[in-house]
Design a protein around this motif. Sequence first.
Motif, PDB file in Angstrom:
ATOM      1  N   GLN A  86       3.061   6.564   5.389  1.00 27.44           N
ATOM      2  CA  GLN A  86       1.783   6.871   4.751  1.00 27.44           C
ATOM      3  C   GLN A  86       0.864   5.694   5.005  1.00 27.44           C
ATOM      4  O   GLN A  86       1.245   4.546   4.780  1.00 27.44           O
ATOM      5  CB  GLN A  86       1.952   7.099   3.253  1.00 27.44           C
ATOM      6  CG  GLN A  86       2.789   8.295   2.913  1.00 27.44           C
ATOM      7  CD  GLN A  86       2.974   8.455   1.408  1.00 27.44           C
ATOM      8  OE1 GLN A  86       2.455   7.676   0.612  1.00 27.44           O
ATOM      9  NE2 GLN A  86       3.720   9.473   1.019  1.00 27.44           N
ATOM     10  N   PHE A 133      -2.945   3.718   4.547  1.00 22.22           N
ATOM     11  CA  PHE A 133      -4.081   3.589   3.643  1.00 22.22           C
ATOM     12  C   PHE A 133      -5.256   4.354   4.223  1.00 22.22           C
ATOM     13  O   PHE A 133      -5.524   4.292   5.425  1.00 22.22           O
ATOM     14  CB  PHE A 133      -4.465   2.120   3.457  1.00 22.22           C
ATOM     15  CG  PHE A 133      -3.601   1.394   2.464  1.00 22.22           C
ATOM     16  CD1 PHE A 133      -3.861   1.479   1.108  1.00 22.22           C
ATOM     17  CD2 PHE A 133      -2.529   0.626   2.898  1.00 22.22           C
ATOM     18  CE1 PHE A 133      -3.062   0.813   0.187  1.00 22.22           C
ATOM     19  CE2 PHE A 133      -1.735  -0.038   1.992  1.00 22.22           C
ATOM     20  CZ  PHE A 133      -1.994   0.045   0.625  1.00 22.22           C
ATOM     21  N   THR A 134      -5.945   5.084   3.377  1.00 20.98           N
ATOM     22  CA  THR A 134      -7.127   5.850   3.772  1.00 20.98           C
ATOM     23  C   THR A 134      -8.310   5.381   2.926  1.00 20.98           C
ATOM     24  O   THR A 134      -8.141   4.603   1.970  1.00 20.98           O
ATOM     25  CB  THR A 134      -6.917   7.360   3.563  1.00 20.98           C
ATOM     26  OG1 THR A 134      -6.762   7.612   2.160  1.00 20.98           O
ATOM     27  CG2 THR A 134      -5.693   7.869   4.317  1.00 20.98           C
ATOM     28  N   GLU A 135      -9.480   5.876   3.238  1.00 21.12           N
ATOM     29  CA  GLU A 135     -10.678   5.526   2.477  1.00 21.12           C
ATOM     30  C   GLU A 135     -10.533   5.883   1.001  1.00 21.12           C
ATOM     31  O   GLU A 135     -11.043   5.186   0.122  1.00 21.12           O
ATOM     32  CB  GLU A 135     -11.904   6.214   3.072  1.00 21.12           C
ATOM     33  CG  GLU A 135     -12.299   5.663   4.423  1.00 21.12           C
ATOM     34  CD  GLU A 135     -13.520   6.357   5.013  1.00 21.12           C
ATOM     35  OE1 GLU A 135     -14.218   7.083   4.274  1.00 21.12           O
ATOM     36  OE2 GLU A 135     -13.752   6.164   6.213  1.00 21.12           O
ATOM     37  N   GLU A 136      -9.813   6.958   0.718  1.00 22.51           N
ATOM     38  CA  GLU A 136      -9.625   7.415  -0.657  1.00 22.51           C
ATOM     39  C   GLU A 136      -8.825   6.421  -1.501  1.00 22.51           C
ATOM     40  O   GLU A 136      -8.878   6.456  -2.733  1.00 22.51           O
ATOM     41  CB  GLU A 136      -8.932   8.785  -0.695  1.00 22.51           C
ATOM     42  CG  GLU A 136      -9.788   9.930  -0.164  1.00 22.51           C
ATOM     43  CD  GLU A 136      -9.831   9.968   1.368  1.00 22.51           C
ATOM     44  OE1 GLU A 136      -8.830   9.641   2.014  1.00 22.51           O
ATOM     45  OE2 GLU A 136     -10.893  10.311   1.897  1.00 22.51           O
ATOM     46  N   ASP A 137      -8.052   5.545  -0.861  1.00 26.05           N
ATOM     47  CA  ASP A 137      -7.246   4.569  -1.603  1.00 26.05           C
ATOM     48  C   ASP A 137      -8.091   3.454  -2.204  1.00 26.05           C
ATOM     49  O   ASP A 137      -7.610   2.701  -3.049  1.00 26.05           O
ATOM     50  CB  ASP A 137      -6.153   3.986  -0.704  1.00 26.05           C
ATOM     51  CG  ASP A 137      -5.116   5.013  -0.316  1.00 26.05           C
ATOM     52  OD1 ASP A 137      -4.648   5.745  -1.210  1.00 26.05           O
ATOM     53  OD2 ASP A 137      -4.774   5.102   0.879  1.00 26.05           O
ATOM     54  N   GLY A 138      -9.346   3.327  -1.748  1.00 25.59           N
ATOM     55  CA  GLY A 138     -10.235   2.330  -2.316  1.00 25.59           C
ATOM     56  C   GLY A 138      -9.949   0.900  -1.916  1.00 25.59           C
ATOM     57  O   GLY A 138     -10.325  -0.031  -2.617  1.00 25.59           O
ATOM     58  N   GLU A 139      -9.239   0.708  -0.812  1.00 25.76           N
ATOM     59  CA  GLU A 139      -8.960  -0.635  -0.299  1.00 25.76           C
ATOM     60  C   GLU A 139      -9.408  -0.695   1.157  1.00 25.76           C
ATOM     61  O   GLU A 139      -8.578  -0.658   2.071  1.00 25.76           O
ATOM     62  CB  GLU A 139      -7.473  -0.966  -0.426  1.00 25.76           C
ATOM     63  CG  GLU A 139      -6.984  -1.021  -1.861  1.00 25.76           C
ATOM     64  CD  GLU A 139      -5.564  -1.534  -1.974  1.00 25.76           C
ATOM     65  OE1 GLU A 139      -5.282  -2.617  -1.429  1.00 25.76           O
ATOM     66  OE2 GLU A 139      -4.742  -0.836  -2.589  1.00 25.76           O
ATOM     67  N   ARG A 193      -7.650  -2.617   3.935  1.00 24.72           N
ATOM     68  CA  ARG A 193      -6.307  -2.194   4.350  1.00 24.72           C
ATOM     69  C   ARG A 193      -6.319  -0.874   5.109  1.00 24.72           C
ATOM     70  O   ARG A 193      -5.261  -0.351   5.474  1.00 24.72           O
ATOM     71  CB  ARG A 193      -5.408  -2.066   3.120  1.00 24.72           C
ATOM     72  CG  ARG A 193      -5.370  -3.382   2.358  1.00 24.72           C
ATOM     73  CD  ARG A 193      -4.112  -3.847   1.794  1.00 24.72           C
ATOM     74  NE  ARG A 193      -2.945  -3.663   2.586  1.00 24.72           N
ATOM     75  CZ  ARG A 193      -1.750  -3.409   2.068  1.00 24.72           C
ATOM     76  NH1 ARG A 193      -1.606  -3.278   0.773  1.00 24.72           N
ATOM     77  NH2 ARG A 193      -0.701  -3.279   2.833  1.00 24.72           N
ATOM     78  N   LEU A 194      -7.481  -0.332   5.381  1.00 24.95           N
ATOM     79  CA  LEU A 194      -7.630   0.940   6.076  1.00 24.95           C
ATOM     80  C   LEU A 194      -6.829   0.946   7.376  1.00 24.95           C
ATOM     81  O   LEU A 194      -6.963   0.054   8.195  1.00 24.95           O
ATOM     82  CB  LEU A 194      -9.110   1.198   6.370  1.00 24.95           C
ATOM     83  CG  LEU A 194      -9.472   2.586   6.884  1.00 24.95           C
ATOM     84  CD1 LEU A 194      -9.169   3.637   5.830  1.00 24.95           C
ATOM     85  CD2 LEU A 194     -10.955   2.632   7.249  1.00 24.95           C
ATOM     86  N   ARG A 243       0.776   2.133   3.824  1.00 27.53           N
ATOM     87  CA  ARG A 243       0.887   2.128   2.371  1.00 27.53           C
ATOM     88  C   ARG A 243       2.345   2.254   1.963  1.00 27.53           C
ATOM     89  O   ARG A 243       2.809   1.658   1.009  1.00 27.53           O
ATOM     90  CB  ARG A 243       0.069   3.268   1.763  1.00 27.53           C
ATOM     91  CG  ARG A 243       0.019   3.241   0.252  1.00 27.53           C
ATOM     92  CD  ARG A 243      -1.065   4.115  -0.337  1.00 27.53           C
ATOM     93  NE  ARG A 243      -1.178   5.428   0.250  1.00 27.53           N
ATOM     94  CZ  ARG A 243      -0.603   6.521  -0.217  1.00 27.53           C
ATOM     95  NH1 ARG A 243       0.152   6.471  -1.288  1.00 27.53           N
ATOM     96  NH2 ARG A 243      -0.787   7.675   0.373  1.00 27.53           N
ATOM     97  N   SER A 244       3.094   3.062   2.750  1.00 25.11           N
ATOM     98  CA  SER A 244       4.502   3.302   2.458  1.00 25.11           C
ATOM     99  C   SER A 244       5.231   3.657   3.754  1.00 25.11           C
ATOM    100  O   SER A 244       4.682   4.357   4.600  1.00 25.11           O
ATOM    101  CB  SER A 244       4.627   4.457   1.462  1.00 25.11           C
ATOM    102  OG  SER A 244       5.968   4.813   1.270  1.00 25.11           O
TER     103      SER A 244
END
Length: 86
Positions: free
Chosen positions: A20, A22-28, A31-32, A36-37
């Motif tokens: 997984q 990081f996407t824009e929805e993650d708010g970071e 880290r885009l 994430r996992s």
Amino acid sequence: MLNVARTVRCIDDAACEEVQLFTEEDGEPERLGEYRSVSGLRIDKAKVRDARVFRLWGYHIPIIVDEEIKAALEANGIVGGKFEEV
């Protein structure tokens, strides 16, 4: 104590059980595109080249060591690490 400064971009997304990002929805935004996992981590050994101790680009949690360093750590009674082939 070990300070691992080298980072290698070698996670094999297709061979891992699940990744997984990081996407824009993650708010970071810084880290885009990073991981994430990662489940069932696998690396592309061809991309590792001569690196013997390193962290993974975009997923800094594990420290990766080659077989020779793993054996040396175990032979010297170093404890606290968990080794899994990736």
